[in-house]
Design a protein around this motif. Structure first.
Motif, PDB file in Angstrom:
ATOM      1  N   GLY A 105      26.695 -35.378 -45.936  1.00  0.00           N
ATOM      2  CA  GLY A 105      26.960 -34.076 -45.605  1.00  0.00           C
ATOM      3  C   GLY A 105      25.806 -33.553 -44.693  1.00  0.00           C
ATOM      4  N   ASN A 106      24.896 -32.765 -45.599  1.00  0.00           N
ATOM      5  CA  ASN A 106      23.648 -32.312 -45.074  1.00  0.00           C
ATOM      6  C   ASN A 106      22.725 -32.923 -44.584  1.00  0.00           C
ATOM      7  N   LEU A 107      22.287 -34.233 -44.970  1.00  0.00           N
ATOM      8  CA  LEU A 107      21.332 -35.169 -44.555  1.00  0.00           C
ATOM      9  C   LEU A 107      21.738 -35.962 -43.256  1.00  0.00           C
ATOM     10  N   GLY A 108      23.099 -36.147 -43.424  1.00  0.00           N
ATOM     11  CA  GLY A 108      23.587 -37.044 -42.259  1.00  0.00           C
ATOM     12  C   GLY A 108      23.430 -38.512 -42.424  1.00  0.00           C
ATOM     13  N   VAL A 109      23.138 -39.042 -43.430  1.00  0.00           N
ATOM     14  CA  VAL A 109      22.812 -40.549 -43.653  1.00  0.00           C
ATOM     15  C   VAL A 109      24.020 -41.065 -43.840  1.00  0.00           C
ATOM     16  N   ALA A 110      23.934 -42.479 -43.206  1.00  0.00           N
ATOM     17  CA  ALA A 110      25.205 -43.097 -43.059  1.00  0.00           C
ATOM     18  C   ALA A 110      25.275 -43.922 -44.334  1.00  0.00           C
ATOM     19  N   GLY A 111      26.403 -44.178 -45.095  1.00  0.00           N
ATOM     20  CA  GLY A 111      26.632 -45.269 -46.032  1.00  0.00           C
ATOM     21  C   GLY A 111      26.254 -46.555 -45.784  1.00  0.00           C
ATOM     22  N   MET A 112      26.103 -47.306 -46.691  1.00  0.00           N
ATOM     23  CA  MET A 112      25.687 -48.570 -46.755  1.00  0.00           C
ATOM     24  C   MET A 112      26.774 -49.466 -46.324  1.00  0.00           C
ATOM     25  N   LYS A 113      26.794 -50.307 -45.260  1.00  0.00           N
ATOM     26  CA  LYS A 113      28.012 -51.143 -44.704  1.00  0.00           C
ATOM     27  C   LYS A 113      28.185 -52.500 -45.520  1.00  0.00           C
ATOM     28  N   GLU A 114      27.067 -52.745 -46.238  1.00  0.00           N
ATOM     29  CA  GLU A 114      27.086 -54.027 -47.117  1.00  0.00           C
ATOM     30  C   GLU A 114      26.142 -53.952 -47.935  1.00  0.00           C
ATOM     31  N   LEU A 115      26.236 -54.996 -48.965  1.00  0.00           N
ATOM     32  CA  LEU A 115      25.393 -55.028 -50.145  1.00  0.00           C
ATOM     33  C   LEU A 115      24.121 -56.062 -49.575  1.00  0.00           C
ATOM     34  N   SER A 116      22.958 -55.679 -49.130  1.00  0.00           N
ATOM     35  CA  SER A 116      22.039 -56.610 -48.336  1.00  0.00           C
ATOM     36  C   SER A 116      20.955 -55.738 -48.645  1.00  0.00           C
TER      37      SER A 116
END
Length: 263
Positions: free
Chosen positions: A160-171
């Motif tokens: 939300g506040n930081l706007g960091v996208a989640g990890m799309k894969e475990l790598s």
């Protein structure tokens, strides 16, 4: 009885008027005694040096990176509110704090902090400690509620506040990207100063148990809840919260989450 409220007729009147917590004292780690006295006087509260007694207290967190308190006692009764004053350089912020304390009085627990401070505090665990001190949680239920609170707080702060996208894969590459984005955006003073507000209310449920309602509000861009993708290393937080909570509502374009937990 919920800590921070007044028993009997006065309590019932206060609740009808929207007041759950009547603050009696102000505690401000890292703030000089003179400034604490002036703020407390302006807010009609008693200056307090350490938590003691049953009367509800509000804690002011300096949020300057050096005065974020780790003392466990500051997250237990009688403390019922944690507020980070606006960092505007003003010599007296009592006029800015007064409406926040008024808002805090309508909840049993209240937090209003910047993203940077909330991130440093590991806020999910602090919330659980404050809740369980008022209504004991044990075993799996305690673990589940802690996990839901952690996920909700993390979503509000990171996505939300930081706007960091989640990890799309475990790598390793995605983990490196996520960590880099998180660090870069925490270093941005505009993003780091965005607010997170948490309110918690504890009420009797119809079945004779107790019901905790937790609202977490952020200042991010929001999102539109939709069907969950089956892939991705992160982004399943809402599903997890929904499986644990007894009620889940998303409001304000995704900037507010309301969770209910039977205790």
């Amino acid at each position: 009885m919920i800590d921070g409220t007044i028993q009997g007729t006065t309590q019932e009147t206060d609740r009808a008027a929207g007041c759950r917590t009547r603050f009696a004292g102000l505690l401000a780690p890292g703030v000089t005694a003179d400034r604490l006295n002036r703020l407390a006087l302006a807010l009609r509260l008693s200056p307090v040096q350490a938590p003691a007694g049953p009367a509800p207290l509000a804690v002011l967190l300096a949020g300057d990176g050096s005065a974020v308190p780790e003392t466990d006692a500051l997250w237990l009764p009688p403390v019922a509110a944690w507020i980070e004053p606006p960092a505007d350089g003003a010599s007296d912020t009592a006029d800015r704090l007064a409406p926040l304390l008024a808002e805090a009085s309508t909840s049993d627990l209240y937090l209003n902090l910047t993203t940077a401070t909330a991130h440093d505090l590991q806020l999910g665990g602090r919330l659980l400690a404050a809740l369980s001190a008022r209504h004991p949680l044990e075993g799996d239920r305690r673990d589940d509620v802690e996990l839901a609170l952690h996920e909700a707080v993390s979503n509000a702060l990171v996505h939300g506040n930081l706007g960091v996208a989640g990890m799309k894969e475990l790598s390793a590459q995605e983990l490196e990207r996520f960590s880099r984005d998180l660090g870069d955006r925490l270093a941005d003073p505009v993003l780091a100063s965005r607010r997170i507000v948490v309110t918690l209310r504890i009420d009797p449920a119809e079945d004779g148990r107790w019901l905790a309602t937790v609202e977490i509000t952020d200042e991010g861009a929001g999102f539109t809840p939709g069907p969950r993708a089956s892939s991705g290393a992160s982004g399943r937080g809402l599903d997890l919260i929904g499986n644990i909570a007894d009620g889940l509502v998303i409001e304000d374009g995704g900037r507010r989450i309301r969770m209910r937990f039977r205790l």
